[in-house]
Design a protein around this motif. Structure first.
Motif, PDB file in Angstrom:
ATOM      1  N   TYR A  74       0.824  -1.223   0.000  1.00 18.35           N
ATOM      2  CA  TYR A  74       0.000   0.000   0.000  1.00 18.35           C
ATOM      3  C   TYR A  74       0.850   1.261   0.000  1.00 18.35           C
ATOM      4  O   TYR A  74       1.950   1.266   0.565  1.00 18.35           O
ATOM      5  N   VAL A  75       0.300   2.314  -0.587  1.00 19.09           N
ATOM      6  CA  VAL A  75       0.898   3.637  -0.453  1.00 19.09           C
ATOM      7  C   VAL A  75       0.425   4.175   0.893  1.00 19.09           C
ATOM      8  O   VAL A  75      -0.689   4.672   1.027  1.00 19.09           O
ATOM      9  N   SER A 110      -1.392  13.275  -5.178  1.00 21.28           N
ATOM     10  CA  SER A 110      -1.121  12.787  -3.824  1.00 21.28           C
ATOM     11  C   SER A 110      -2.412  12.326  -3.155  1.00 21.28           C
ATOM     12  O   SER A 110      -2.452  11.281  -2.503  1.00 21.28           O
ATOM     13  N   VAL A 170      -3.577   8.860  -4.805  1.00 23.68           N
ATOM     14  CA  VAL A 170      -2.861   7.595  -4.605  1.00 23.68           C
ATOM     15  C   VAL A 170      -2.697   7.210  -3.128  1.00 23.68           C
ATOM     16  O   VAL A 170      -2.424   6.051  -2.822  1.00 23.68           O
ATOM     17  N   LYS A 171      -2.882   8.170  -2.236  1.00 21.38           N
ATOM     18  CA  LYS A 171      -2.685   7.869  -0.820  1.00 21.38           C
ATOM     19  C   LYS A 171      -3.696   6.825  -0.340  1.00 21.38           C
ATOM     20  O   LYS A 171      -4.906   6.980  -0.552  1.00 21.38           O
ATOM     21  N   LYS A 222      -3.999   3.885  -1.481  1.00 20.43           N
ATOM     22  CA  LYS A 222      -4.272   2.908  -2.534  1.00 20.43           C
ATOM     23  C   LYS A 222      -3.190   1.820  -2.533  1.00 20.43           C
ATOM     24  O   LYS A 222      -2.107   2.001  -1.962  1.00 20.43           O
ATOM     25  N   GLU A 227      -2.926  -0.251  -7.758  1.00 19.68           N
ATOM     26  CA  GLU A 227      -3.898   0.801  -8.115  1.00 19.68           C
ATOM     27  C   GLU A 227      -3.190   2.105  -8.471  1.00 19.68           C
ATOM     28  O   GLU A 227      -3.600   2.812  -9.399  1.00 19.68           O
ATOM     29  N   ALA A 228      -2.138   2.412  -7.723  1.00 17.48           N
ATOM     30  CA  ALA A 228      -1.391   3.649  -7.989  1.00 17.48           C
ATOM     31  C   ALA A 228      -0.758   3.593  -9.379  1.00 17.48           C
ATOM     32  O   ALA A 228      -0.797   4.575 -10.123  1.00 17.48           O
ATOM     33  N   ARG A 229      -0.211   2.437  -9.729  1.00 17.98           N
ATOM     34  CA  ARG A 229       0.400   2.306 -11.060  1.00 17.98           C
ATOM     35  C   ARG A 229      -0.640   2.411 -12.163  1.00 17.98           C
ATOM     36  O   ARG A 229      -0.386   3.004 -13.217  1.00 17.98           O
ATOM     37  N   TRP A 272       3.766  12.925 -11.841  1.00 18.23           N
ATOM     38  CA  TRP A 272       3.472  11.507 -12.081  1.00 18.23           C
ATOM     39  C   TRP A 272       4.737  10.746 -12.451  1.00 18.23           C
ATOM     40  O   TRP A 272       4.931   9.605 -12.017  1.00 18.23           O
ATOM     41  N   LEU A 320       8.114   5.234  -6.589  1.00 13.80           N
ATOM     42  CA  LEU A 320       7.497   3.910  -6.441  1.00 13.80           C
ATOM     43  C   LEU A 320       8.496   2.814  -6.779  1.00 13.80           C
ATOM     44  O   LEU A 320       8.548   1.782  -6.105  1.00 13.80           O
TER      45      LEU A 320
END
Ligand code: ZN
Length: 158
Positions: A54-55, A76, A79-80, A82, A86-88, A146, A153
């Protein structure tokens, strides 16, 4: 009645004036990546803590134009909390939103290329940046954070 453009401008200005997740995190445990857009002078630092897929936390610092800073703020918030997956997906979806048009503007034919389907990815406020694709020189402002997040990441999940 305000048009969509005005609504979008409002959202962008709101994130620029009241940026979300602004600040820094201690490294380590956080990973940090820096991004720079020489075309506009935008600078972004992304601090990231990833745990258990997770982020867990993300902080943004830096300076630059309203597009670069509001994009970073929206990113921010998006993605926090997630998962890394999911962030990718969100990074890919946002890049797709920006680059499909970039290719079209460059005059290349894109009709043979079936774009990936990101309809499952909810971009929320980030939709407000859709209008940026009309200004190709600003696309790098919007994508800077991004690209920087991608770097962070990669380090955090290495
Ligand atoms: Zn900029």
């Amino acid at each position: 009645m305000p048009g969509l453009e005005d609504l979008y401008r409002e959202i962008i200005l709101d994130h620029y004036r009241s940026p979300r997740n602004r600040g820094t995190l201690e490294t380590p445990p956080a990973h940090m990546a820096k991004g720079h857009n020489p075309l506009c002078g935008d600078e972004i630092q992304v601090y990231l803590i990833v745990g258990d897929g997770y982020v867990e936390d993300v902080k943004i610092s830096g300076q630059g134009c309203s597009i670069s800073q509001s994009s970073a703020s929206m990113m921010s918030a998006a993605v926090k909390g997630k998962t890394v997956h999911e962030a990718r997906r969100m990074i890919d979806a946002f890049r797709s939103m920006m680059s499909v048009h970039e290719r079209a503007v460059a005059g290349n034919r894109i009709d043979h290329e079936e774009p990936d389907d990101y309809s499952d990815v909810k971009l929320g406020d980030l939709d407000a940046l859709r209008g940026v694709v009309k200004f190709p020189v600003r696309i790098k402002c919007a994508t800077l954070s991004w690209n920087t997040l991608t770097q962070a990441l990669e380090e955090a999940t290495a």
